[in-house]
Motif scaffolding. Structure first.
Motif, PDB file in Angstrom:
ATOM      1  N   ALA A   1       0.811  -1.225   0.000  1.00 61.40           N
ATOM      2  CA  ALA A   1       0.000   0.000   0.000  1.00 61.40           C
ATOM      3  C   ALA A   1       0.836   1.263   0.000  1.00 61.40           C
ATOM      4  O   ALA A   1       0.408   2.301  -0.538  1.00 61.40           O
ATOM      5  N   ASP A   2       2.049   1.213   0.585  1.00 60.46           N
ATOM      6  CA  ASP A   2       2.896   2.402   0.612  1.00 60.46           C
ATOM      7  C   ASP A   2       3.262   2.893  -0.784  1.00 60.46           C
ATOM      8  O   ASP A   2       3.613   4.056  -0.956  1.00 60.46           O
ATOM      9  N   VAL A   3       3.212   2.008  -1.770  1.00 59.79           N
ATOM     10  CA  VAL A   3       3.565   2.426  -3.132  1.00 59.79           C
ATOM     11  C   VAL A   3       2.634   3.528  -3.612  1.00 59.79           C
ATOM     12  O   VAL A   3       3.074   4.501  -4.242  1.00 59.79           O
ATOM     13  N   ILE A   4       1.338   3.414  -3.328  1.00 57.63           N
ATOM     14  CA  ILE A   4       0.373   4.374  -3.879  1.00 57.63           C
ATOM     15  C   ILE A   4      -0.316   5.212  -2.794  1.00 57.63           C
ATOM     16  O   ILE A   4      -1.240   5.973  -3.102  1.00 57.63           O
ATOM     17  N   ARG A   5       0.160   5.096  -1.556  1.00 53.21           N
ATOM     18  CA  ARG A   5      -0.514   5.762  -0.439  1.00 53.21           C
ATOM     19  C   ARG A   5      -0.601   7.279  -0.627  1.00 53.21           C
ATOM     20  O   ARG A   5      -1.568   7.918  -0.190  1.00 53.21           O
ATOM     21  N   HIS A   6       0.396   7.896  -1.257  1.00 51.92           N
ATOM     22  CA  HIS A   6       0.434   9.353  -1.392  1.00 51.92           C
ATOM     23  C   HIS A   6       0.171   9.811  -2.826  1.00 51.92           C
ATOM     24  O   HIS A   6       0.493  10.945  -3.181  1.00 51.92           O
ATOM     25  N   ASN A   7      -0.406   8.942  -3.630  1.00 55.58           N
ATOM     26  CA  ASN A   7      -0.740   9.320  -5.008  1.00 55.58           C
ATOM     27  C   ASN A   7      -1.753  10.464  -4.979  1.00 55.58           C
ATOM     28  O   ASN A   7      -2.817  10.347  -4.363  1.00 55.58           O
ATOM     29  N   PRO A   8      -1.454  11.585  -5.622  1.00 59.73           N
ATOM     30  CA  PRO A   8      -2.313  12.771  -5.491  1.00 59.73           C
ATOM     31  C   PRO A   8      -3.674  12.631  -6.147  1.00 59.73           C
ATOM     32  O   PRO A   8      -4.567  13.443  -5.891  1.00 59.73           O
ATOM     33  N   HIS A   9      -3.863  11.606  -6.979  1.00 62.74           N
ATOM     34  CA  HIS A   9      -5.126  11.446  -7.699  1.00 62.74           C
ATOM     35  C   HIS A   9      -6.117  10.562  -6.950  1.00 62.74           C
ATOM     36  O   HIS A   9      -7.251  10.399  -7.401  1.00 62.74           O
ATOM     37  N   LEU A  10      -5.691   9.997  -5.827  1.00 55.72           N
ATOM     38  CA  LEU A  10      -6.549   9.093  -5.068  1.00 55.72           C
ATOM     39  C   LEU A  10      -7.193   9.820  -3.894  1.00 55.72           C
ATOM     40  O   LEU A  10      -6.548  10.619  -3.210  1.00 55.72           O
ATOM     41  N   ASP A  11      -8.445   9.498  -3.657  1.00 55.15           N
ATOM     42  CA  ASP A  11      -9.150  10.014  -2.492  1.00 55.15           C
ATOM     43  C   ASP A  11      -9.045   9.077  -1.300  1.00 55.15           C
ATOM     44  O   ASP A  11      -9.263   9.487  -0.163  1.00 55.15           O
ATOM     45  N   GLU A  12      -8.691   7.817  -1.566  1.00 60.10           N
ATOM     46  CA  GLU A  12      -8.744   6.820  -0.503  1.00 60.10           C
ATOM     47  C   GLU A  12      -7.888   5.626  -0.890  1.00 60.10           C
ATOM     48  O   GLU A  12      -7.811   5.250  -2.060  1.00 60.10           O
ATOM     49  N   VAL A  13      -7.213   5.042   0.102  1.00 58.41           N
ATOM     50  CA  VAL A  13      -6.507   3.772  -0.076  1.00 58.41           C
ATOM     51  C   VAL A  13      -7.092   2.774   0.919  1.00 58.41           C
ATOM     52  O   VAL A  13      -7.117   3.028   2.128  1.00 58.41           O
ATOM     53  N   ILE A  14      -7.599   1.665   0.407  1.00 59.21           N
ATOM     54  CA  ILE A  14      -8.179   0.609   1.234  1.00 59.21           C
ATOM     55  C   ILE A  14      -7.143  -0.509   1.354  1.00 59.21           C
ATOM     56  O   ILE A  14      -6.681  -1.050   0.343  1.00 59.21           O
ATOM     57  N   VAL A  15      -6.770  -0.823   2.582  1.00 60.39           N
ATOM     58  CA  VAL A  15      -5.709  -1.806   2.823  1.00 60.39           C
ATOM     59  C   VAL A  15      -6.311  -3.136   3.263  1.00 60.39           C
ATOM     60  O   VAL A  15      -7.056  -3.191   4.256  1.00 60.39           O
ATOM     61  N   TRP A  16      -6.023  -4.173   2.498  1.00 64.16           N
ATOM     62  CA  TRP A  16      -6.398  -5.524   2.896  1.00 64.16           C
ATOM     63  C   TRP A  16      -5.204  -6.137   3.625  1.00 64.16           C
ATOM     64  O   TRP A  16      -4.164  -6.398   3.010  1.00 64.16           O
ATOM     65  N   GLU A  17      -5.338  -6.386   4.913  1.00 68.35           N
ATOM     66  CA  GLU A  17      -4.259  -6.946   5.711  1.00 68.35           C
ATOM     67  C   GLU A  17      -4.235  -8.464   5.551  1.00 68.35           C
ATOM     68  O   GLU A  17      -4.458  -9.224   6.492  1.00 68.35           O
ATOM     69  N   ARG A  18      -3.912  -8.855   4.349  1.00 66.96           N
ATOM     70  CA  ARG A  18      -3.981 -10.276   3.997  1.00 66.96           C
ATOM     71  C   ARG A  18      -3.002 -11.115   4.814  1.00 66.96           C
ATOM     72  O   ARG A  18      -3.345 -12.218   5.268  1.00 66.96           O
ATOM     73  N   ALA A  19      -1.782 -10.598   5.006  1.00 68.78           N
ATOM     74  CA  ALA A  19      -0.795 -11.356   5.783  1.00 68.78           C
ATOM     75  C   ALA A  19      -1.274 -11.553   7.220  1.00 68.78           C
ATOM     76  O   ALA A  19      -1.092 -12.620   7.805  1.00 68.78           O
ATOM     77  N   ALA A  20      -1.908 -10.521   7.788  1.00 70.52           N
ATOM     78  CA  ALA A  20      -2.440 -10.647   9.150  1.00 70.52           C
ATOM     79  C   ALA A  20      -3.556 -11.688   9.193  1.00 70.52           C
ATOM     80  O   ALA A  20      -3.658 -12.464  10.165  1.00 70.52           O
ATOM     81  N   TRP A  21      -4.394 -11.701   8.157  1.00 74.46           N
ATOM     82  CA  TRP A  21      -5.458 -12.711   8.106  1.00 74.46           C
ATOM     83  C   TRP A  21      -4.869 -14.117   8.095  1.00 74.46           C
ATOM     84  O   TRP A  21      -5.382 -15.021   8.763  1.00 74.46           O
ATOM     85  N   ARG A  22      -3.799 -14.299   7.350  1.00 77.76           N
ATOM     86  CA  ARG A  22      -3.180 -15.619   7.260  1.00 77.76           C
ATOM     87  C   ARG A  22      -2.588 -16.030   8.603  1.00 77.76           C
ATOM     88  O   ARG A  22      -2.654 -17.208   8.990  1.00 77.76           O
ATOM     89  N   ARG A  23      -2.016 -15.072   9.339  1.00 80.52           N
ATOM     90  CA  ARG A  23      -1.498 -15.391  10.674  1.00 80.52           C
ATOM     91  C   ARG A  23      -2.634 -15.776  11.620  1.00 80.52           C
ATOM     92  O   ARG A  23      -2.498 -16.703  12.416  1.00 80.52           O
ATOM     93  N   MET A  24      -3.753 -15.048  11.521  1.00 80.02           N
ATOM     94  CA  MET A  24      -4.916 -15.389  12.351  1.00 80.02           C
ATOM     95  C   MET A  24      -5.407 -16.800  12.039  1.00 80.02           C
ATOM     96  O   MET A  24      -5.748 -17.583  12.936  1.00 80.02           O
ATOM     97  N   LEU A  25      -5.446 -17.129  10.761  1.00 79.68           N
ATOM     98  CA  LEU A  25      -5.897 -18.456  10.347  1.00 79.68           C
ATOM     99  C   LEU A  25      -4.946 -19.532  10.851  1.00 79.68           C
ATOM    100  O   LEU A  25      -5.369 -20.581  11.350  1.00 79.68           O
ATOM    101  N   ARG A  26      -3.650 -19.245  10.735  1.00 80.63           N
ATOM    102  CA  ARG A  26      -2.638 -20.229  11.129  1.00 80.63           C
ATOM    103  C   ARG A  26      -2.632 -20.470  12.630  1.00 80.63           C
ATOM    104  O   ARG A  26      -2.355 -21.579  13.090  1.00 80.63           O
ATOM    105  N   THR A  27      -2.943 -19.435  13.414  1.00 79.10           N
ATOM    106  CA  THR A  27      -2.901 -19.558  14.879  1.00 79.10           C
ATOM    107  C   THR A  27      -4.275 -19.827  15.493  1.00 79.10           C
ATOM    108  O   THR A  27      -4.426 -19.809  16.709  1.00 79.10           O
TER     109      THR A  27
END
Length: 383
Positions: free
Chosen positions: A48-74
Motif C-alpha cells: 500500500a505504501d507504493v500508492i498511499r500518497h498518489n495525489p489522484h486518489l481520495d482513498e486507499v483501502i488496505v487488505w491486511e492479507r498477511a495478518a489474516w493468514r497469521r490469524m488463520l494459522r494460529t
C-alpha cells in the motif's frame, strides 16, 4: 466500459510492489477523465505504501492479507471473522459504481466482486475470476515497454494515455528522513542505491558478484553505496557486505534515525561510505532514498522500478523475468543475456542454475554504472 456519470471508482491491484508501480498511472488517467469522481485503490498491507500518497486518489483501502493468514494459522477465528466483516462492510458501504480489477487473479476478483459494484471490469481475468466480472478487458501491450499492459487497459477503458507517468510521491516525513540519512552518512555528493533483493530466487543475481560490485564502486569509482532491502533480506545482506570486505559497526537499531549502522572497512576506500539500510526503512522511506540517488543498481524488484518514477539513472539486471527491455529513460541501462529461454518467469529449463542471470558479469555492471555517470578508465577494469 465506464459510465460517463460514474461517481465512485475502485482500482484493485493488490500486489506486487513492482506491479503497483507500473499500474500507478491509472489513477491519474482516471482522474483526468472523471475529475469529480471519488477514486480509491485497494492494496495489500505490504504494497500500500507504493500508492498511499498518489495525489489522484481520495482513498486507499488496505487488505491486511498477511495478518489474516497469521490469524488463520494460529486459530484466532473470532479475530479473523471480525477482520473479514470489517473489510466487507467498508467495501459495501463505499457503494462503488465501478470496481476495476487490474490484477486479474482470483483473490483480486473476489475482492472486486465483494464491493457489490454494478460494473466490475477485470484485466484478462484468470483463475475463475472471469465469472465474477461484468466485463473483461483482454491483456495486451508491448512487452518490451514499461507499464504497457496498463497503457493497453487504459486505452480499452477510453482513457487518454498520451501522458501516462509513473507516480510514486512520498510524504514530507519520508522525504525529510531520507535527507537526514544522506547528510549524516556523507552521501551528499551522490551515491549508488544497491537493490539486490526480491522475493523470487530466479530473479536474484549472485551474492559474490554483488560483493565485488560494491567493492569496485568504492575502490575504483570512489562513490558511496546505500544498500536497501527488507527485514527478510538481513542474512543475505550480511553475506554480501562481508564478501565486499565491509563490516557493520554499532548496534542493530531500527529506524532511519538510529545511529551506528554505517559500514566501515580497513582498506584504501575506508573514507567512502557504505550505508547498510536493509530492514531499517519502511517502503516509503526506501523509495525517498531512491529518489535522491545518483544511480540505482538492482534486479527486478519494486524499488528498482521506482527509480523511473523519480527520473533517476538506473542499471537493471533482468533474466528469468523481463518486465520491460526498452530503457524507460536516457539514463537507464538494462543488462539482459538475450537467451532464447528468457523470460521463463520462473519455469526454469536450466536445472535451477538461472543461467540468464549468471551471464551478467561484474564488468558489465560496473561498466554500465560508469557509463551512466560519465566515468571511464579504471571503472571498467577487473581488479
Amino acid at each position: 466500459m465506464i459510465p460517463r456519470t460514474v461517481r465512485k471508482i475502485l482500482i484493485v491491484r493488490l500486489s506486487a510492489r513492482g506491479d503497483l508501480v507500473f499500474a500507478s498511472p491509472l489513477a491519474g488517467a482516471l482522474r483526468r477523465r472523471y475529475p469529480n469522481a471519488h477514486i480509491a485503490w485497494a492494496a495489500e498491507e505490504h504494497t500500500a505504501d507504493v500508492i498511499r500518497h498518489n495525489p489522484h486518489l481520495d482513498e486507499v483501502i488496505v487488505w491486511e492479507r498477511a495478518a489474516w493468514r497469521r490469524m488463520l494459522r494460529t486459530g484466532r477465528w473470532g479475530t479473523l471473522a471480525r477482520a473479514v466483516a470489517d473489510l466487507l462492510e467498508r467495501l459495501r458501504d463505499a457503494r462503488f459504481d465501478v470496481a476495476l480489477d487490474a490484477q486479474g487473479l482470483l483473490r483480486s476478483g473476489v475482492l472486486t466482486f465483494l464491493t457489490g459494484a454494478p460494473v466490475r471490469i477485470g484485466l484478462g481475468s484468470r483463475e475463475g475470476s472471469r465469472a465474477l466480472m461484468t466485463r473483461v478487458a483482454p491483456r495486451g501491450g508491448d512487452a518490451r515497454r514499461i507499464a504497457s499492459e496498463y497503457v493497453h487497459l487504459a486505452e480499452a477503458l477510453g482513457l487518454d494515455t498520451r501522458s501516462f507517468p509513473l507516480e510514486i510521491p512520498r510524504s514530507a516525513d519520508e522525504v525529510e528522513g531520507a535527507a537526514r540519512v544522506v547528510e549524516r552518512e556523507g552521501l551528499q555528493a551522490g551515491f549508488v542505491a544497491v537493490c539486490p533483493f526480491t522475493t523470487r530466487f530466479h530473479k536474484h543475481w549472485l551474492e559474490e558478484r554483488w560483493s565485488e560490485v560494491i567493492r569496485r564502486l568504492r575502490a575504483d569509482m570512489r562513490v558511496g553505496v546505500a544498500m536497501l532491502g527488507g527485514p527478510s533480506d538481513r542474512e543475505a545482506a550480511d553475506r554480501i557486505l562481508a564478501g565486499a570486505g565491509v563490516r557493520v559497526a554499532g548496534v542493530d537499531a531500527p529506524g532511519l534515525d538510529a545511529p551506528g549502522k554505517r559500514a566501515g572497512v580497513a582498506d584504501t576506500a575506508a573514507d567512502v561510505p557504505v550505508v547498510d539500510l536493509v530492514g531499517r526503512t519502511t517502503l516509503g522511506e526506501a523509495a525517498a532514498l531512491v529518489s535522491r540517488c545518483g544511480v540505482l543498481v538492482g534486479v527486478d524488484t519494486g524499488l528498482s522500478h521506482m527509480a523511473h518514477a523519480y527520473g533517476r539513472p538506473a542499471v537493471l539486471l533482468f533474466g528469468s523475468n523481463t518486465p520491460y527491455l526498452d530503457p524507460p529513460g536516457p539514463g537507464v541501462r538494462i543488462l539482459h543475456s538475450g537467451r532464447d529461454c528468457s523470460p521463463c518467469r520462473g519455469k526454469l529449463t536450466c536445472d535451477g542454475r538461472v543461467d540468464c542471470m549468471r551471464d551478467i558479469t561484474v564488468d558489465e555492471v560496473v561498466g554500465a554504472v560508469g557509463a551512466v555517470l560519465g566515468l571511464s578508465g579504471p571503472v571498467v577494469k577487473a581488479s
